[in-house]
Scaffold this active site. Structure first.
Site, short mmCIF file in Angstrom:
data_model
loop_
_atom_site.label_atom_id
_atom_site.label_comp_id
_atom_site.label_asym_id
_atom_site.label_seq_id
_atom_site.Cartn_x
_atom_site.Cartn_y
_atom_site.Cartn_z
CG HIS A 396 39.77 -37.15 48.90
ND1 HIS A 396 38.45 -36.79 48.76
CD2 HIS A 396 40.47 -36.37 48.02
CE1 HIS A 396 38.34 -35.83 47.86
NE2 HIS A 396 39.56 -35.57 47.38
CB THR A 399 43.98 -46.02 45.92
OG1 THR A 399 44.11 -47.16 46.80
CG2 THR A 399 43.92 -46.50 44.49
CG HIS A 400 43.12 -39.31 45.10
ND1 HIS A 400 42.80 -38.96 43.80
CD2 HIS A 400 43.46 -38.15 45.74
CE1 HIS A 400 42.94 -37.64 43.65
NE2 HIS A 400 43.34 -37.14 44.82
CG ASP A 437 43.95 -35.00 48.59
OD1 ASP A 437 43.74 -33.85 48.99
OD2 ASP A 437 43.52 -35.42 47.49
#
Length: 667
Positions: A396, A399-400, A437
């Site tokens: 998390h 990049t995610h 996120d």
């Protein structure tokens, strides 16, 4: 004339309106209307119990004098009370309304009042006496007592209903008696004479009527599920016993509060991976009491979430995409393709892929134009958001977030979404993907709840992380004028955009996974399939695309589509090419391993015990995750927007993991 009127232009709208209001008078256009079948609509209304006292009128065409008047019998059988011939004279139509009100409608209102009265009387245990103005009994029910020659008193429950004869005078009396000796009343001495209207007899008894201490008025506000239950109850009244029993089971299911909590037949003791995945991702309840070693968990918490101050805007080495390196530019050129490699961009940008990809993607969708802001403000905002992702998280991280952004953009370009979702929807989807996120601590909701994290306390153990991501995303967006991407929107534009973004971010909570999926399948896919089947059966060949688009473009349906879009983008790793799929699988496993290590070290409940780095099988975790969460969702998404390349990758990856699992390979 003071009548309250509701107008509907199709059967669905009319029936929904009727089930909401249960009107006294319904007028249906029966003049060869192509939008609906008047008789079928009438039958649907009559199928409900509440239609017993509604007056339903059919408006028919005025025929030439030489044509015979058609029979009223078909309309009568369909449930119509009356038919009225169309008339262009407004006064004539008003007279018809007045005639209906003072005739059929008032008669039905009286019948409804009588029905309500007798329903109430049936529930009263005391004696009831109703008389007319001349004190003649119209209704009597209660226990009366007769004295025998021996002096004993015999109690008898009696129901008396007078029967009107010619001229309205009572000619007969129907009496129903149920003898029952009640010794507790033998000492009563006061007797009352009841003279019946035809003087046929005298009853001796002691009528009792309990006076109301207060009048209670209750207003029922029906929810859609209540309407469904009421319709099923009405259908049971005229159904065979087998259907009634089946509908009883349906009602039992509908009355539960856990409608979308699935029952997993695969969750057995010999399948701990599935059990832990479902328990860890869907449930947020503690598995056991906190151990004695974790009584002061807050003071030792290794998860620092809910920062009081957040990272300042880092100084960016770029001013626009024209200044990026050739290597980064080459990678970004593949951004519209599903084969885009986010890991290559992560390496090329030194773990700052979100700023670069965000500028590229949002330029393609005209985000700056919609927000009425400049590229520098957008770049500063992306840099600030990325700075608040934790680079130390294996999974998390930014990049995610960039990966979810690219997947969302890819889904937005499917033909159906281009027709259904407008520019505001597209911008909301992209912003939601970027912040979905932000400030993720690398621990699950269940972990935060178990450690009594301040975020869990703040959000009352409900969608803890998802609420935090949405809230922080907007807090950061208003932190500084240099990053304020919403500053040029008016109040209504901002409010609508904010509502959409929050709804999508909250939809990423896995606890609501099955609810969102079921609503999408039933409200979007099944209704679309029904329209396609109807077109096929009617001989039209292809479905009416305009009708389908009209149905999909409603606000509620678009909301379900946007939720499914970000959900699929969020967990699209198993649908990427195999090399990327393996990297993401290792990263998420490592993050779960770290959580398990942390839980064991601090004496917290272990949320997903199978994610122990010494024993866990990554192939097994992937096949179970695909089986439980991915297959059905992407099948539904593929049917909606036709993304066959994702399904191909998913099938290939599943076979790869299955082979590794069968070979006993765990890492």
């Amino acid at each position: 004339m003071g009548y309250k009127c509701y107008i509907a232009h199709n059967s669905e709208g009319a029936l929904e309106c009727y089930l909401d209001k249960y009107h006294d008078l319904v007028i249906i256009d029966n003049r060869n209307n192509k939008n609906f079948d008047a008789e079928a609509l009438c039958r649907s209304m009559r199928a409900t119990k509440a239609s017993e006292h509604s007056v339903i009128v059919a408006i028919t065409k005025k025929l030439p004098p030489e044509k015979d008047e058609p029979s009223f019998l078909p309309l009568l059988k369909a449930g119509f009370n009356r038919k009225i011939t169309e008339n262009i004279n407004a006064h004539a139509c008003l007279n018809e309304l007045i005639s209906l009100e003072h005739g059929e409608v008032r008669s039905q209102l009286k019948l409804r009042a009588c029905s309500a009265l007798f329903s109430a009387l049936d529930k009263v245990s005391d004696a009831v006496e109703i008389t007319n103005e001349d004190h003649e009994i119209q209704y009597w029910e209660g226990t009366y007592y007769t004295r025998r020659k021996s002096g004993d008193t015999l109690g008898c429950h009696c129901h008396i209903s007078p029967v009107p004869g010619p001229g309205g005078r009572i000619s007969h009396i129907v009496t129903i008696k149920n003898s029952s000796h009640d010794p507790t009343h033998t000492e009563r001495s006061k007797e009352t004479d009841f003279t019946l209207a035809n003087g046929s007899g005298i009853l001796h008894g002691i009528p009792r009527r309990k006076e109301s201490l207060a009048k209670i008025h209750s207003m029922t506000i029906e929810a859609p599920i209540t309407k469904v239950i009421n319709i099923i109850n009405a259908a049971q009244e005229s159904s065979p016993i087998t259907v009634v029993q089946a509908l009883d089971k349906v009602l039992e299911i509908l009355r539960t509060s856990e409608l979308y909590s699935p029952y997993f037949q695969t969750m057995r003791e010999d399948d701990p991976m599935t059990t832990d995945l479902v328990g860890g991702l869907v449930s947020q309840k503690m598995k056991k009491e906190l151990s004695t070693t974790s009584q002061d968990v807050n003071s030792n918490s290794s998860v620092k979430s809910g920062h009081h101050s957040h990272t300042h805007i880092p100084i960016s080495p770029i001013n626009s995409l024209t200044q990026v390196s050739t290597n980064v530019q080459k990678i970004l050129n593949t951004e519209p393709s599903w084969d885009f490699n986010i890991i290559e961009l992560e390496v090329a940008t030194n773990k700052r892929p979100l700023v670069y990809l965000g500028l590229k993607t949002m330029a393609r969708f005209g985000v700056c134009e919609f927000l009425q802001t400049d590229e520098l403000t957008l770049m500063n905002w992306l840099a600030l958001i990325e700075a608040n992702y934790h680079a130390v998280n294996p999974y998390h991280n930014s990049t995610h977030a960039a990966d979810v952004l690219q997947a969302s953009a890819y889904f937005l370009k499917c033909e159906r979404n281009k027709m259904v979702l407008d520019h505001a929807d597209q911008v909301a989807c992209l912003i939601a993907a970027v912040i979905h996120d932000v400030d993720h601590p690398g621990r699950s909701n269940a972990f935060l709840i178990n450690e009594r994290n301040p975020l869990a306390v703040l959000y009352n153990d409900t969608a803890v992380l998802e609420n935090h991501h949405a809230a922080l995303g907007f807090q950061l967006s208003w932190k500084d004028d240099k990053v304020s991407i919403f500053k040029n929107l008016n109040r209504d534009e901002y409010s609508s955009l904010r509502e959409n973004i929050i709804d999508m971010v909250l939809a990423t909570e896995m606890k609501q996974h099955f609810e969102h999926l079921n609503k999408f399948v039933n409200s979007v896919n099944k209704s679309t399939l029904k329209m396609e089947d109807t077109s096929s059966m009617s001989g039209n060949g292809s479905p009416d695309s305009m009708s389908i688009m009209t149905q999909l473009c409603t606000p509620e349906i678009r909301k379900l589509i946007k939720r499914m879009l970000i959900k699929c983008a969020d967990v699209s790793n198993p649908c990427r090419q195999l090399d990327l799929c393996k990297i993401w699988a290792i990263r998420i496993a490592e993050e779960y391993f770290q959580q398990t290590d942390d839980e064991k070290q601090r004496g917290l409940p272990v949320v997903m015990a199978v994610f122990d780095r010494k024993t866990c099988s990554i192939p097994n975790s992937q096949t179970r995750f695909i089986d439980v969460f991915i297959n059905d969702m992407f099948d539904a998404w593929d049917y909606y927007c036709d993304i066959s390349e994702l399904i191909t990758h998913l099938q290939n990856n599943y076979r790869y993991w299955k082979e590794k699992e069968e070979d006993g390979i765990k890492t």
